[in-house]
Design an enzyme around this catalytic site. Structure first.
Site, PDB file in Angstrom:
ATOM      1  N   SER A  42      39.236  38.952  42.577  1.00 37.56           N
ATOM      2  CA  SER A  42      38.442  38.303  43.620  1.00 37.56           C
ATOM      3  C   SER A  42      36.940  38.402  43.422  1.00 37.56           C
ATOM      4  CB  SER A  42      38.808  38.867  44.992  1.00 37.56           C
ATOM      5  OG  SER A  42      38.323  40.179  45.141  1.00 37.56           O
ATOM      6  N   LYS A  84      33.922  43.546  48.213  1.00 43.21           N
ATOM      7  CA  LYS A  84      33.440  42.186  48.487  1.00 43.21           C
ATOM      8  C   LYS A  84      31.927  42.193  48.604  1.00 43.21           C
ATOM      9  CE  LYS A  84      37.668  40.730  48.947  1.00 43.21           C
ATOM     10  NZ  LYS A  84      38.328  40.110  47.849  1.00 43.21           N
TER      11      LYS A  84
END
Length: 187
Positions: A42, A84
């Site tokens: 990701s 993230k």
């Protein structure tokens, strides 16, 4: 007799040294720094699956993240830690239109996405959305963040899991220590 006493004293000194060492390691990992392994794609190409990083817990006051910091946070429903990038801060409105990030109506530069954008064949890297569509909020409430992975087409982030509570943030990460050929800082 003197020899036995000397051996006991030496054992006691070793035991104390080991106890102090274990306590120091525990304190460092719990309050200062902790290692984490990047799990998944990701954050590619910024971070690769399997890279090992240091999470900095000091000098990083929870509640004072900066836009575009790379954070590690705990997501309770899945009992999993995520890595993230901070996109939206409390009070921000977040929107994407034609592959352009807008914060409070102002376009934002995202240089870390350039290599991903250059590899897109047709369409956009990041689909159009607004904060309201993804979270039901007009602006990010106090105590929350909007986060996204750099690999926008393959990231479980705030577009899916919702806003991240600041209380779940473990720390900031930007140091890769393994593999050695990748040793260094990331932006």
């Amino acid at each position: 007799m003197e020899q036995v006493k000397k051996e006991k004293n030496e054992i006691w000194e070793w035991a104390k040294a080991l106890l102090i060492a274990f306590a120091a390691v525990w304190l460092i990992r719990h309050f200062l720094f902790t290692p984490i392994v990047v799990d998944g794609e990701s954050m590619m190409p910024t971070l690769e699956n399997g890279e090992r990083m240091i999470v900095n817990k000091i000098g990083y006051e929870v509640g004072e993240p900066s836009r575009f910091d790379i954070l590690v946070f705990h997501h309770a429903p899945e009992n999993k830690d995520y890595i993230k990038r901070v996109i939206g801060l409390p009070g921000d409105h977040v929107a994407y239109k034609n592959d352009q990030l807008y914060i409070n109506g102002e376009p934002q530069e995202e240089p870390y996405l350039e290599s991903n954008k250059s590899q897109v064949n047709g369409g956009t890297l990041t689909e159009d959305f607004t904060l309201e569509e993804r979270t039901g909020e007009k602006v990010i409430p106090e105590g929350y963040l909007f986060v996204m992975g750099d690999n926008r087409r393959n990231s479980t982030d705030s577009r899916i899991i919702g806003l991240v509570p600041l209380t779940e943030v473990i720390g900031k990460t930007n140091i890769i220590f393994w593999p050695l050929k990748e040793l260094g800082m990331v932006e």
